[in-house]
Write a protein that holds these residues in place. Structure first.
Motif, PDB file in Angstrom:
ATOM      1  N   THR A 121       0.804  -1.099  -0.013  1.00 37.13           N
ATOM      2  CA  THR A 121       0.088  -0.046   0.002  1.00 37.13           C
ATOM      3  C   THR A 121       0.868   1.249   0.038  1.00 37.13           C
ATOM      4  N   ASP A 122       0.285   2.427  -0.266  1.00 35.73           N
ATOM      5  CA  ASP A 122       1.265   3.682  -0.232  1.00 35.73           C
ATOM      6  C   ASP A 122       1.661   3.848   1.213  1.00 35.73           C
ATOM      7  N   LEU A 123       0.934   3.522   2.394  1.00 33.58           N
ATOM      8  CA  LEU A 123       1.498   3.641   3.674  1.00 33.58           C
ATOM      9  C   LEU A 123       2.832   2.722   3.847  1.00 33.58           C
ATOM     10  N   GLU A 124       2.467   1.513   3.507  1.00 31.47           N
ATOM     11  CA  GLU A 124       3.795   0.569   3.567  1.00 31.47           C
ATOM     12  C   GLU A 124       4.855   1.147   3.012  1.00 31.47           C
ATOM     13  N   ARG A 125       4.633   1.452   1.506  1.00 33.66           N
ATOM     14  CA  ARG A 125       5.794   1.800   0.761  1.00 33.66           C
ATOM     15  C   ARG A 125       6.643   3.131   1.430  1.00 33.66           C
ATOM     16  N   ASP A 126       5.818   4.012   1.761  1.00 34.54           N
ATOM     17  CA  ASP A 126       6.309   5.139   2.439  1.00 34.54           C
ATOM     18  C   ASP A 126       7.219   4.870   3.657  1.00 34.54           C
ATOM     19  N   ILE A 127       6.520   3.881   4.631  1.00 35.19           N
ATOM     20  CA  ILE A 127       7.143   3.395   5.667  1.00 35.19           C
ATOM     21  C   ILE A 127       8.605   2.651   5.318  1.00 35.19           C
ATOM     22  N   CYS A 128       8.407   1.921   4.404  1.00 39.49           N
ATOM     23  CA  CYS A 128       9.833   1.262   3.899  1.00 39.49           C
ATOM     24  C   CYS A 128      10.660   2.384   3.310  1.00 39.49           C
ATOM     25  N   ASN A 129      10.509   2.994   2.550  1.00 42.64           N
ATOM     26  CA  ASN A 129      11.429   4.144   2.109  1.00 42.64           C
ATOM     27  C   ASN A 129      11.803   4.885   3.156  1.00 42.64           C
ATOM     28  N   ALA A 130      11.062   5.251   4.150  1.00 42.27           N
ATOM     29  CA  ALA A 130      11.633   6.059   5.220  1.00 42.27           C
ATOM     30  C   ALA A 130      12.851   5.310   6.024  1.00 42.27           C
ATOM     31  N   LEU A 131      12.498   3.975   6.095  1.00 44.10           N
ATOM     32  CA  LEU A 131      13.398   2.967   6.930  1.00 44.10           C
ATOM     33  C   LEU A 131      14.535   2.640   6.001  1.00 44.10           C
ATOM     34  N   ASP A 132      14.345   2.773   4.879  1.00 43.99           N
ATOM     35  CA  ASP A 132      15.562   2.691   3.882  1.00 43.99           C
ATOM     36  C   ASP A 132      16.527   3.760   3.853  1.00 43.99           C
ATOM     37  N   GLN A 133      15.961   4.809   4.123  1.00 40.68           N
ATOM     38  CA  GLN A 133      16.990   6.227   4.490  1.00 40.68           C
ATOM     39  C   GLN A 133      17.608   6.253   5.791  1.00 40.68           C
ATOM     40  N   THR A 161      14.632   5.908  12.322  1.00 42.53           N
ATOM     41  CA  THR A 161      14.074   5.071  13.492  1.00 42.53           C
ATOM     42  C   THR A 161      12.821   4.741  12.958  1.00 42.53           C
ATOM     43  N   TYR A 162      12.144   3.808  13.733  1.00 41.28           N
ATOM     44  CA  TYR A 162      10.730   3.607  13.692  1.00 41.28           C
ATOM     45  C   TYR A 162       9.885   4.655  13.858  1.00 41.28           C
ATOM     46  N   LEU A 163      10.264   5.374  15.011  1.00 40.82           N
ATOM     47  CA  LEU A 163       9.474   6.489  15.421  1.00 40.82           C
ATOM     48  C   LEU A 163       9.440   7.602  14.256  1.00 40.82           C
ATOM     49  N   ASP A 164      10.686   7.833  13.929  1.00 44.91           N
ATOM     50  CA  ASP A 164      10.951   8.904  12.752  1.00 44.91           C
ATOM     51  C   ASP A 164      10.342   8.603  11.594  1.00 44.91           C
ATOM     52  N   ALA A 165      10.366   7.264  11.056  1.00 51.85           N
ATOM     53  CA  ALA A 165       9.582   7.017   9.773  1.00 51.85           C
ATOM     54  C   ALA A 165       7.999   7.244  10.094  1.00 51.85           C
ATOM     55  N   TYR A 166       7.447   6.844  11.150  1.00 52.75           N
ATOM     56  CA  TYR A 166       5.961   6.982  11.467  1.00 52.75           C
ATOM     57  C   TYR A 166       5.689   8.319  11.490  1.00 52.75           C
ATOM     58  N   ARG A 167       6.616   9.110  12.056  1.00 51.77           N
ATOM     59  CA  ARG A 167       5.974  10.704  12.186  1.00 51.77           C
ATOM     60  C   ARG A 167       6.248  11.423  10.848  1.00 51.77           C
ATOM     61  N   SER A 168       7.122  10.796   9.816  1.00 55.47           N
ATOM     62  CA  SER A 168       7.461  11.495   8.757  1.00 55.47           C
ATOM     63  C   SER A 168       6.003  11.081   7.675  1.00 55.47           C
ATOM     64  N   VAL A 169       5.691   9.808   7.838  1.00 55.97           N
ATOM     65  CA  VAL A 169       4.451   9.552   6.999  1.00 55.97           C
ATOM     66  C   VAL A 169       3.165   9.995   7.762  1.00 55.97           C
ATOM     67  N   ALA A 187      -0.833   9.355  17.877  1.00 55.43           N
ATOM     68  CA  ALA A 187      -0.375   8.181  18.255  1.00 55.43           C
ATOM     69  C   ALA A 187       0.885   8.596  19.398  1.00 55.43           C
ATOM     70  N   SER A 188       1.080   7.582  20.527  1.00 60.82           N
ATOM     71  CA  SER A 188       2.008   7.647  21.276  1.00 60.82           C
ATOM     72  C   SER A 188       3.138   7.162  20.575  1.00 60.82           C
ATOM     73  N   ASP A 189       4.599   7.621  21.200  1.00 59.31           N
ATOM     74  CA  ASP A 189       5.637   7.192  20.788  1.00 59.31           C
ATOM     75  C   ASP A 189       5.795   5.544  20.561  1.00 59.31           C
ATOM     76  N   LYS A 190       5.323   5.011  21.489  1.00 61.04           N
ATOM     77  CA  LYS A 190       5.125   3.514  21.960  1.00 61.04           C
ATOM     78  C   LYS A 190       4.471   3.020  20.630  1.00 61.04           C
ATOM     79  N   THR A 191       3.311   3.205  20.612  1.00 58.99           N
ATOM     80  CA  THR A 191       2.344   3.058  19.553  1.00 58.99           C
ATOM     81  C   THR A 191       2.866   3.119  18.133  1.00 58.99           C
ATOM     82  N   ALA A 192       3.281   4.404  17.878  1.00 62.34           N
ATOM     83  CA  ALA A 192       3.938   4.499  16.473  1.00 62.34           C
ATOM     84  C   ALA A 192       4.880   3.381  16.341  1.00 62.34           C
ATOM     85  N   GLU A 193       6.169   3.388  17.277  1.00 59.81           N
ATOM     86  CA  GLU A 193       7.004   2.384  16.840  1.00 59.81           C
ATOM     87  C   GLU A 193       6.492   0.865  16.667  1.00 59.81           C
ATOM     88  N   ARG A 194       5.802   0.570  17.526  1.00 61.83           N
ATOM     89  CA  ARG A 194       4.929  -0.699  17.346  1.00 61.83           C
ATOM     90  C   ARG A 194       4.158  -0.966  16.107  1.00 61.83           C
TER      91      ARG A 194
END
Length: 76
Positions: free
Chosen positions: A11-23, A26-34, A40-47
């Motif tokens: 999905t667009d969300l999955e692709r954007d998350i993967c691209n952010a991780l490839d750059q 962190t999990y949290l930064d990837a979530y916040r960028s997308v 969502a709390s930091d813990k929820t976003a990371e999970r």
């Protein structure tokens, strides 16, 4: 963002998350960028990103991105 899957099966969300991780994000930064406006709390976003990253089609896409990146760096 749509829930429709593209050519890689993501999905667009999955692709954007993967691209952010490839750059190197962190999990949290990837979530916040997308999803910058998410409450969502930091813990929820990371999970959430952890779960997305471990989906087989997302792992395959991340592997593909890594190979492409290594190929670009190796040619130099």
């Amino acid at each position: 963002m749509t829930k429709q899957r593209g050519p890689e099966g993501l999905t667009d969300l999955e692709r954007d998350i993967c691209n952010a991780l490839d750059q190197g994000m962190t999990y949290l930064d990837a979530y916040r960028s997308v999803r910058p406006h998410s409450k969502a709390s930091d813990k929820t976003a990371e999970r959430y990103v952890y779960r997305i990253r471990n989906r087989p089609h997302c792992m395959a896409y991340l592997h593909q991105l890594m190979i492409e990146s290594l190929g670009r760096h190796h040619k130099r």
